[in-house]
Design a protein around this motif. Structure first.
Motif, short mmCIF file in Angstrom:
data_model
loop_
_atom_site.label_atom_id
_atom_site.label_comp_id
_atom_site.label_asym_id
_atom_site.label_seq_id
_atom_site.Cartn_x
_atom_site.Cartn_y
_atom_site.Cartn_z
N LEU A 1 -58.20 -28.71 50.79
CA LEU A 1 -57.53 -29.69 51.62
C LEU A 1 -58.60 -30.58 52.27
CD1 LEU A 1 -55.08 -27.20 53.38
CD2 LEU A 1 -54.62 -28.58 51.33
N MET A 2 -58.75 -31.78 51.75
CA MET A 2 -59.69 -32.73 52.33
C MET A 2 -58.98 -33.48 53.46
SD MET A 2 -62.70 -32.62 50.89
CE MET A 2 -63.43 -34.22 51.25
N ALA A 3 -59.51 -33.38 54.68
CA ALA A 3 -58.81 -33.95 55.83
C ALA A 3 -59.76 -34.75 56.70
CB ALA A 3 -58.13 -32.86 56.64
N GLU A 4 -59.23 -35.76 57.35
CA GLU A 4 -59.99 -36.54 58.32
C GLU A 4 -60.30 -35.66 59.54
OE1 GLU A 4 -61.12 -39.71 58.52
OE2 GLU A 4 -60.57 -40.12 56.43
N TYR A 5 -61.42 -35.94 60.18
CA TYR A 5 -61.79 -35.18 61.38
C TYR A 5 -60.75 -35.42 62.48
CZ TYR A 5 -64.32 -33.67 65.53
OH TYR A 5 -64.67 -33.05 66.70
N ARG A 6 -60.30 -36.68 62.62
CA ARG A 6 -59.28 -37.00 63.62
C ARG A 6 -57.91 -36.75 63.00
NH1 ARG A 6 -62.76 -41.27 63.97
NH2 ARG A 6 -61.37 -42.56 62.72
N ARG A 7 -57.16 -35.84 63.59
CA ARG A 7 -55.82 -35.55 63.09
C ARG A 7 -54.96 -35.07 64.25
NH1 ARG A 7 -59.55 -32.38 59.91
NH2 ARG A 7 -59.90 -30.33 60.83
N SER A 8 -53.67 -35.25 64.11
CA SER A 8 -52.75 -34.88 65.18
C SER A 8 -52.65 -33.36 65.30
CB SER A 8 -51.36 -35.46 64.90
OG SER A 8 -50.76 -34.80 63.79
N GLU A 9 -52.07 -32.94 66.42
CA GLU A 9 -51.89 -31.50 66.64
C GLU A 9 -50.98 -30.90 65.58
OE1 GLU A 9 -50.10 -28.54 70.12
OE2 GLU A 9 -50.81 -30.55 70.65
N ASP A 10 -49.90 -31.60 65.23
CA ASP A 10 -48.99 -31.11 64.19
C ASP A 10 -49.69 -31.03 62.84
OD1 ASP A 10 -46.94 -30.75 65.93
OD2 ASP A 10 -45.75 -32.48 65.28
N ALA A 11 -50.51 -32.05 62.52
CA ALA A 11 -51.24 -32.04 61.25
C ALA A 11 -52.19 -30.85 61.20
CB ALA A 11 -52.01 -33.34 61.08
N MET A 12 -52.83 -30.56 62.31
CA MET A 12 -53.74 -29.41 62.36
C MET A 12 -52.98 -28.11 62.13
SD MET A 12 -56.98 -28.97 62.63
CE MET A 12 -57.19 -27.48 61.64
N ARG A 13 -51.80 -28.00 62.73
CA ARG A 13 -50.98 -26.80 62.53
C ARG A 13 -50.61 -26.64 61.07
NH1 ARG A 13 -45.90 -26.38 66.40
NH2 ARG A 13 -45.61 -24.48 65.18
N ARG A 14 -50.23 -27.74 60.42
CA ARG A 14 -49.85 -27.68 59.00
C ARG A 14 -51.02 -27.18 58.15
NH1 ARG A 14 -47.41 -32.76 60.21
NH2 ARG A 14 -49.09 -33.90 59.16
N LEU A 15 -52.20 -27.73 58.40
CA LEU A 15 -53.37 -27.34 57.61
C LEU A 15 -53.74 -25.88 57.86
CD1 LEU A 15 -55.50 -30.58 58.12
CD2 LEU A 15 -54.10 -29.97 56.14
N GLU A 16 -53.63 -25.44 59.10
CA GLU A 16 -53.95 -24.04 59.42
C GLU A 16 -52.99 -23.09 58.72
OE1 GLU A 16 -53.77 -24.09 63.65
OE2 GLU A 16 -55.86 -24.73 63.91
N VAL B 1 -57.23 -30.49 44.54
CA VAL B 1 -57.82 -31.14 45.72
C VAL B 1 -56.79 -32.12 46.26
CG1 VAL B 1 -59.70 -32.58 46.60
CG2 VAL B 1 -60.13 -30.94 44.76
N ILE B 2 -56.49 -32.04 47.55
CA ILE B 2 -55.53 -32.95 48.17
C ILE B 2 -56.28 -33.79 49.20
CG2 ILE B 2 -53.35 -33.16 49.41
CD1 ILE B 2 -52.67 -30.31 48.41
N GLU B 3 -56.49 -35.06 48.86
CA GLU B 3 -57.19 -35.97 49.76
C GLU B 3 -56.25 -36.42 50.89
OE1 GLU B 3 -60.29 -37.01 49.70
OE2 GLU B 3 -61.07 -36.79 47.64
N HIS B 4 -56.83 -36.58 52.09
CA HIS B 4 -56.05 -36.93 53.28
C HIS B 4 -54.88 -35.95 53.44
CE1 HIS B 4 -58.21 -40.61 54.24
NE2 HIS B 4 -58.15 -40.95 52.98
N ALA B 5 -55.20 -34.68 53.34
CA ALA B 5 -54.16 -33.64 53.41
C ALA B 5 -53.41 -33.69 54.74
CB ALA B 5 -54.79 -32.26 53.22
N GLU B 6 -54.04 -34.27 55.76
CA GLU B 6 -53.37 -34.34 57.07
C GLU B 6 -52.15 -35.25 57.03
OE1 GLU B 6 -56.01 -37.92 56.98
OE2 GLU B 6 -56.25 -35.82 56.39
N ARG B 7 -52.03 -36.07 55.99
CA ARG B 7 -50.92 -37.01 55.90
C ARG B 7 -49.73 -36.47 55.11
NH1 ARG B 7 -52.02 -41.97 57.77
NH2 ARG B 7 -50.18 -42.78 56.70
N PHE B 8 -49.87 -35.29 54.53
CA PHE B 8 -48.79 -34.69 53.74
C PHE B 8 -48.02 -33.66 54.58
CE2 PHE B 8 -51.74 -36.27 50.60
CZ PHE B 8 -50.94 -36.70 49.54
#
Length: 722
Positions: free
Chosen positions: A617-632, A587-594
């Motif tokens: 991948l635990m992520a905040e609802y608010r995240r940048s476009e690049d962060a969303m691309r990484r998670l996808e 489990v990776i908390e705040h995955a949008e920050r990695f």
């Protein structure tokens, strides 16, 4: 094109005395402006002429205001009808608005940031002005938001910046486009005759390169028959010349490094088939086909009487350590010592755990040397390395510290090489060579579990041969990756409990050790207490982070490996070097920050057995476009090389490489993701040139040699050229 900080002079131009003139002596500069330019790395005339525009504006056509349509690069000329402070929007935001008319219509220029006294003095009614920028529609009228605005002379004189394509340069605080354009023009007018060609006419013609005068003239003062879009995306003939130039001198240095290693005396190891077969019998598993292929490639290198210089790429869990050990044992069978250097104590200890059992069954001493090893143990290890009684050492940077000497070091493994600088990799090689001309140089195997896109491998490791383990051990199942948000936390905990009940274990990784006043993020220390409330007393939860002592970390990891710790709350200290096959949940908390590479490495801590594994991948609802691309990307694939390509595309080459690769000249204009075709051509040309003229001693190559030494600035540590 990427915004980038400009580096000091290492450009295509000839840095002769006049081009080396300090920038403050360029007309229109002076000491104050020179200080601002210095913050951008612009120290002399050559630096100023080397400054590549970020993009270009099309000022070739003036439109009537009635002809305006929404879009970029719109230019109109008219007279100020009225100007003053007004209010806009539901919050009644204060703005300064200038209404301009030209007889065909009216347009509004709006400024949200302004000096009212200055604006009132400059834009009195009747003042003739030029507006340029992006036009947009607002309540059935056209408007500009913060346009470029020039006051024009009366009497109908043509505006100075109309009728041509304008460069847009990188700037620093207190520096403006008009000023930069003016001083670049002044530098060009005064000094362009001092620019000398680097390449011969035959070379330039063969590779379709512009001469340096035409090239820089088109970069700074483009002719009107060039499409501005081609300039902005780096596709003009001038841009192609500069891109080729940057790649060529990078690859020329790589070619020299590679040739220099190849001509040094190496160790021609005789491959000991009996020793290798004995090693294979000690393994509790069978090698994959990819591992066998790579071992054959390494053995072939070791058999040659030249130092091996090979990069071994393999995704997490592909079995690189066993391959490295197979090669190290061949060196030891030949009467030499071997060393394996890792960037962290955890990774070094993990290698030691993997290797110790195998070497124990072979009756082979192996010792671990890190900064945590002190006192009598350290003295004993140093003595054993010096007298040769320790044939295999595993360690960290401690292996290259002063006072560490090997009796006969013949084989070196550098793991997770991107965490070491170029000079550190050179330092471990020096441990196998005492400086005597007749002594042989050790073989070097560089390993990485961070997949490197092909374009980067051609640049970062152009001096190396490359092997790839592209196959995971049989029976491994693809890791199932899911993206969760906070409202799914209860579902997450139920899933973890289910896995633990079935006899497995879980990692939960946090971006922070402790609570931060500046960042509203979950941290490992606080969340460990929450996890204990959720899972204990049924299951044991432990905390692991980088501030713990080596002994404490080792105690916790041993408990996790033994299965007495079921949930490990940790920071990214577990990113590499942790191998617990029974762990099935990451489990990776705040995955949008990695970053993507870090996410992939963390995911690789599970899926190391035949059990189905999961990455959440635990992520905040608010995240940048690049962060969303990484998670996808993480959800879509487990292919490390595809992830690396996506990472390069998202971050760009500069950030992808990071600051650790300090042994390379910087790129000003070349883009590794965009310019791979030019890179291939430049690489071929560079390697062919060194093959034909290794010392660059021919008349045609004199200037190339001068520029090469300037660009690399002493960084050709493995190349003999003077």
């Amino acid at each position: 094109m990427n915004h980038r900080t400009v580096e000091p002079s290492n450009h295509r131009t000839d840095v002769r005395p006049k081009l080396a003139t300090p920038v403050q002596y360029v007309k229109g500069v002076g000491p104050a402006l020179a200080a601002k330019l210095g913050r951008m790395g612009i120290l002399n005339v050559a630096d100023l002429l080397a400054l590549t525009p970020l993009r270009y504006l099309d000022r070739r056509q003036i439109l009537g205001i009635s002809e305006l349509s929404p879009g970029k690069d719109r230019t109109v000329v008219g007279a100020v009808e009225r100007a003053g402070v007004s209010f806009m929007g539901g919050r009644r935001r204060r703005i300064y608005e200038i209404i301009v008319e030209d007889g065909t219509g009216r347009v509004s220029a709006k400024f949200f940031h302004f000096n009212q006294r200055y604006m009132e003095q400059k834009f009195a009614p009747g003042t003739r002005v030029l507006l340029a920028g992006e036009a947009s529609a607002y309540r059935n009228t056209m408007q500009f938001i913060h346009p470029e605005i020039d006051i024009l002379a009366t009497g109908g004189d043509a505006p100075p910046d109309v009728g041509r394509i304008l460069p847009v340069y990188p700037l620093t605080e207190g520096l403006y486009q008009k000023t930069m354009r003016k001083i670049v023009r002044n530098a060009w007018d005064a000094y362009h005759e001092n620019i000398k060609p680097i390449f011969s006419e035959a070379f330039s013609e063969a590779h379709t390169l512009l001469d340096p005068w035409t090239c820089l003239q088109q970069i700074h003062f483009p002719s009107n028959d060039i499409e501005p879009e081609l300039l902005t995306i780096g596709r003009s003939a001038a841009h192609r010349t500069l891109i080729f130039d940057e790649f060529f001198f990078l690859e020329l240095g790589m070619a020299l490094r590679r040739r220099n290693v190849a001509v040094k005396p190496g160790i021609a190891f005789a491959v000991d088939e009996a020793a290798h077969n004995h090693f294979l019998k000690t393994l509790p598993f069978r090698l994959t086909g990819a591992q066998k292929r790579v071992i054959d490639e390494i053995f072939a290198d070791m058999h040659r009487a030249a130092p091996m210089n090979r990069l071994l790429q393999g995704d997490v869990g592909s079995g690189k350590t066993v391959v490295a050990l197979a090669a190290a044992l061949q060196a030891i069978a030949g009467g030499y010592q071997a060393a394996i250097m890792a960037p962290t104590e955890i990774l070094a200890e993990q290698h030691m755990t993997t290797i110790r059992d195998i070497c124990g069954s072979l009756g082979l001493p192996v010792r671990l040397l890190t900064s945590s090893v002190k006192g009598a143990d350290r003295k004993e290890i140093l003595a054993g390395l010096a007298d040769g009684s320790i044939p295999l050492a595993v360690g960290t940077h401690a292996l290259i510290q002063e006072g560490v000497a090997f009796k006969r070091l013949g084989f070196i493994v550098v793991d997770e090489q991107h965490r070491f600088g170029v000079l550190q990799r050179a330092a471990i090689r020096e441990k196998g060579h005492d400086g005597k001309a007749a002594q042989t140089w050790p073989d070097v195997l560089i390993m990485t579990a961070t997949p490197i896109p092909r374009t980067l491998a051609m640049t970062l490791y152009g001096d190396l041969d490359v092997s790839v383990i592209d196959e995971l051990p049989k029976g491994r199942k693809p890791i199932m990756t899911r993206l969760y948000e906070e409202h799914q936390r209860q579902k997450l905990y139920e899933g973890i409990r289910h896995e633990i009940t079935n006899g497995h274990q879980a990692y939960i990784v946090y971006p922070l050790i402790e609570e931060s006043e500046k960042l509203d993020l979950k941290n490992a220390t606080d969340m460990c207490e929450e996890l204990r409330r959720v899972f204990e007393p049924d299951f044991h939860v432990a905390l692991l982070h980088g501030r713990m002592s080596g002994d404490e970390k080792e105690r916790i990891m041993n408990a996790f490996k033994a299965g007495t710790v079921h949930v490990l709350a940790a920071t990214s200290v577990v990113e590499v070097g942790v191998d617990v096959p029974n762990a099935t949940v990451m489990v990776i908390e705040h995955a949008e920050r990695f970053g993507l590479s870090q996410l992939h490495q963390l995911r690789g801590r599970v899926g190391r057995s035949t059990f189905q594994s999961y990455c959440i991948l635990m992520a905040e609802y608010r995240r940048s476009e690049d962060a969303m691309r990484r998670l996808e990307v993480m959800v879509a694939t487990t292919d490390g090389f595809r992830i690396a390509e996506e990472d390069l595309a998202i971050r760009g080459p500069g950030e992808f490489l990071g600051t650790r690769q300090s042994g390379l000249p910087p790129f000003r204009i070349a883009n590794l993701a965009r310019d791979v075709g030019i890179l291939g051509e430049a690489r071929k040309a560079a390697f062919e040139l060194i093959e034909a003229d290794p010392q660059l001693s021919s008349t045609d190559n004199t200037r190339i040699k001068e520029v090469l030494l300037t660009r690399w600035e002493g960084k050709l540590t493995l190349a003999d050229i003077s």
